[in-house]
Design an enzyme around this catalytic site. Structure first.
Site, PDB file in Angstrom:
ATOM      1  N   PRO A  64       0.571 -61.854  30.160  1.00  0.00           N
ATOM      2  CA  PRO A  64       0.995 -60.906  31.182  1.00  0.00           C
ATOM      3  C   PRO A  64       2.317 -60.207  30.873  1.00  0.00           C
ATOM      4  CG  PRO A  64       1.212 -63.167  31.957  1.00  0.00           C
ATOM      5  CD  PRO A  64       0.422 -63.216  30.685  1.00  0.00           C
ATOM      6  N   ASN A  65       2.334 -58.935  31.196  1.00  0.00           N
ATOM      7  CA  ASN A  65       3.499 -58.052  31.072  1.00  0.00           C
ATOM      8  C   ASN A  65       3.820 -57.643  29.638  1.00  0.00           C
ATOM      9  OD1 ASN A  65       4.221 -57.939  33.936  1.00  0.00           O
ATOM     10  ND2 ASN A  65       4.666 -60.104  33.699  1.00  0.00           N
ATOM     11  N   ARG A 121       9.990 -52.828  28.631  1.00  0.00           N
ATOM     12  CA  ARG A 121      10.307 -54.034  29.399  1.00  0.00           C
ATOM     13  C   ARG A 121      11.510 -54.767  28.784  1.00  0.00           C
ATOM     14  NH1 ARG A 121       7.060 -59.732  29.061  1.00  0.00           N
ATOM     15  NH2 ARG A 121       8.215 -60.764  30.726  1.00  0.00           N
ATOM     16  N   TYR A 135      13.301 -58.175  24.541  1.00  0.00           N
ATOM     17  CA  TYR A 135      12.011 -58.109  23.833  1.00  0.00           C
ATOM     18  C   TYR A 135      11.938 -57.022  22.761  1.00  0.00           C
ATOM     19  CZ  TYR A 135      10.579 -61.197  27.611  1.00  0.00           C
ATOM     20  OH  TYR A 135      10.478 -62.260  28.476  1.00  0.00           O
ATOM     21  N   ASN A 184       0.500 -65.721  22.651  1.00  0.00           N
ATOM     22  CA  ASN A 184       1.731 -65.569  23.417  1.00  0.00           C
ATOM     23  C   ASN A 184       1.284 -65.490  24.874  1.00  0.00           C
ATOM     24  OD1 ASN A 184       4.065 -64.948  24.734  1.00  0.00           O
ATOM     25  ND2 ASN A 184       4.662 -63.276  23.352  1.00  0.00           N
ATOM     26  N   ALA A 219       4.435 -65.612  30.630  1.00  0.00           N
ATOM     27  CA  ALA A 219       4.848 -66.487  31.743  1.00  0.00           C
ATOM     28  C   ALA A 219       3.875 -67.650  31.965  1.00  0.00           C
ATOM     29  CB  ALA A 219       4.998 -65.675  33.021  1.00  0.00           C
ATOM     30  N   HIS A 237       4.585 -71.381  30.926  1.00  0.00           N
ATOM     31  CA  HIS A 237       5.463 -72.319  31.614  1.00  0.00           C
ATOM     32  C   HIS A 237       4.786 -73.069  32.762  1.00  0.00           C
ATOM     33  CE1 HIS A 237       8.322 -70.329  29.092  1.00  0.00           C
ATOM     34  NE2 HIS A 237       8.107 -69.162  29.683  1.00  0.00           N
ATOM     35  N   ASP A 291      -5.599 -76.383  29.442  1.00  0.00           N
ATOM     36  CA  ASP A 291      -6.865 -77.103  29.377  1.00  0.00           C
ATOM     37  C   ASP A 291      -7.895 -76.345  28.537  1.00  0.00           C
ATOM     38  OD1 ASP A 291      -5.831 -79.142  30.882  1.00  0.00           O
ATOM     39  OD2 ASP A 291      -6.928 -78.661  32.714  1.00  0.00           O
ATOM     40  N   GLU A 317       1.305 -71.181  19.064  1.00  0.00           N
ATOM     41  CA  GLU A 317       1.994 -70.587  20.216  1.00  0.00           C
ATOM     42  C   GLU A 317       3.140 -69.724  19.708  1.00  0.00           C
ATOM     43  OE1 GLU A 317       3.586 -73.598  22.810  1.00  0.00           O
ATOM     44  OE2 GLU A 317       4.790 -72.143  23.937  1.00  0.00           O
ATOM     45  N   HIS A 364       6.333 -66.816  20.773  1.00  0.00           N
ATOM     46  CA  HIS A 364       7.153 -66.073  21.734  1.00  0.00           C
ATOM     47  C   HIS A 364       8.060 -65.127  20.968  1.00  0.00           C
ATOM     48  CE1 HIS A 364       5.745 -68.680  24.883  1.00  0.00           C
ATOM     49  NE2 HIS A 364       5.972 -69.689  24.070  1.00  0.00           N
ATOM     50  N   LEU A 365       8.249 -63.947  21.525  1.00  0.00           N
ATOM     51  CA  LEU A 365       9.172 -62.987  20.919  1.00  0.00           C
ATOM     52  C   LEU A 365      10.604 -63.493  21.030  1.00  0.00           C
ATOM     53  CD1 LEU A 365       7.485 -59.955  22.631  1.00  0.00           C
ATOM     54  CD2 LEU A 365       7.755 -60.112  20.151  1.00  0.00           C
ATOM     55  N   SER A 366      10.952 -63.953  22.227  1.00  0.00           N
ATOM     56  CA  SER A 366      12.324 -64.401  22.472  1.00  0.00           C
ATOM     57  C   SER A 366      12.444 -65.897  22.195  1.00  0.00           C
ATOM     58  CB  SER A 366      12.717 -64.096  23.920  1.00  0.00           C
ATOM     59  OG  SER A 366      11.911 -64.851  24.815  1.00  0.00           O
ATOM     60  N   ARG A 372      17.177 -69.241  26.931  1.00  0.00           N
ATOM     61  CA  ARG A 372      17.101 -68.451  28.156  1.00  0.00           C
ATOM     62  C   ARG A 372      17.128 -69.348  29.399  1.00  0.00           C
ATOM     63  NH1 ARG A 372      12.399 -64.321  27.651  1.00  0.00           N
ATOM     64  NH2 ARG A 372      13.510 -63.500  29.472  1.00  0.00           N
ATOM     65  N   ARG A 396      12.227 -71.531  31.443  1.00  0.00           N
ATOM     66  CA  ARG A 396      11.466 -71.122  30.240  1.00  0.00           C
ATOM     67  C   ARG A 396      11.535 -72.176  29.135  1.00  0.00           C
ATOM     68  NH1 ARG A 396      10.469 -65.581  31.222  1.00  0.00           N
ATOM     69  NH2 ARG A 396      12.121 -64.688  32.486  1.00  0.00           N
TER      70      ARG A 396
HETATM   71  C1  DQA Z   1       7.706 -64.618  26.246  1.00  0.00           C
HETATM   72  C2  DQA Z   1       8.700 -65.574  26.929  1.00  0.00           C
HETATM   73  C3  DQA Z   1       8.238 -65.927  28.327  1.00  0.00           C
HETATM   74  O1  DQA Z   1       9.175 -66.804  28.962  1.00  0.00           O
HETATM   75  C4  DQA Z   1       8.120 -64.693  29.186  1.00  0.00           C
HETATM   76  O2  DQA Z   1       7.585 -65.010  30.450  1.00  0.00           O
HETATM   77  C5  DQA Z   1       7.330 -63.602  28.535  1.00  0.00           C
HETATM   78  C6  DQA Z   1       7.453 -63.391  27.090  1.00  0.00           C
HETATM   79  C7  DQA Z   1       8.207 -64.144  24.871  1.00  0.00           C
HETATM   80  O3  DQA Z   1       7.401 -63.617  24.115  1.00  0.00           O
HETATM   81  O4  DQA Z   1       9.403 -64.245  24.582  1.00  0.00           O
HETATM   82  O5  DQA Z   1       6.677 -62.820  29.202  1.00  0.00           O
HETATM   83  O6  DQA Z   1       6.491 -65.330  26.040  1.00  0.00           O
END
Ligand code: DQA
Length: 151
Positions: free
Chosen positions: A13-14, A21, A26, A77, A80, A83, A90, A101, A103-105, A110, A114
């Site tokens: 999401p997002n 964003r 990011y 990725n 959210a 978390h 599952d 897995e 993550h960009l950040s 943070r 997270r």
């Molecule tokens: C994220 C880190 C997550 O905490 C956050 O909710 C995201 C992006 C990342 O790629 O850094 O939407 O997964």
């Protein structure tokens, strides 16, 4: 005969809003830019890659379920959902496909909420904090898990 492993990249999401964003966190690349870089690197590594994005938890669960028999490895990725989504966790545990897995950040740098990933215990490994390179590193990890063009 060439037999390229099939890798599915799932963005949560997002992440469709990347580019606009929170660019300080990011970066300024759009999701399309990131997918183009993923595809380019996958080609060089001898992987066949497909990238999908969803804002919906149920769609992510179904995407993971439907990957069985079609893909050799998942790069996820979950944004959210990482978390708190036991449903995504599952699904990953159920399909038992190699999974990375991403993550960009750097989620550990943070907010405290997270710092914990419900997914980490059911994936092969986690890469975070390197922006778009997190995905490229994950592709390299996929080669070590399921092989690349050298096979
Ligand atoms: C994220 C880190 C997550 O905490 C956050 O909710 C995201 C992006 C990342 O790629 O850094 O939407 O997964």
């Amino acid at each position: 005969m060439e037999k390229k492993p099939h890798v599915l990249v799932i963005h949560g999401p997002n992440l469709n809003l990347l580019g606009q964003r929170e660019p300080g966190i990011y970066g300024t690349l759009t999701l399309n830019d990131i997918n183009n870089k993923i595809t380019h690197s996958a080609n060089l590594l001898g992987l066949n890659v497909e990238c999908v994005q969803t804002n919906h938890e149920g769609v992510m669960v179904e995407t993971i379920q439907q990957a069985v028999g079609r893909y050799d490895c998942l790069i996820i990725n979950a944004a959210a959902f990482t978390h708190y989504s036991i449903a995504v966790r599952d699904a990953l545990a159920a399909v038992n496909l190699p999974a990375i897995e991403v993550h960009l950040s750097n989620i550990y740098k943070r907010e405290e909420f997270r710092h914990y990933s419900v997914l980490s215990a059911v994936v092969n490994g986690t890469i975070c904090g390197f922006g778009v390179h997190s995905y490229i590193l994950a592709l390299n990890a996929a080669v070590s898990l399921v092989g690349g063009d050298r096979e």
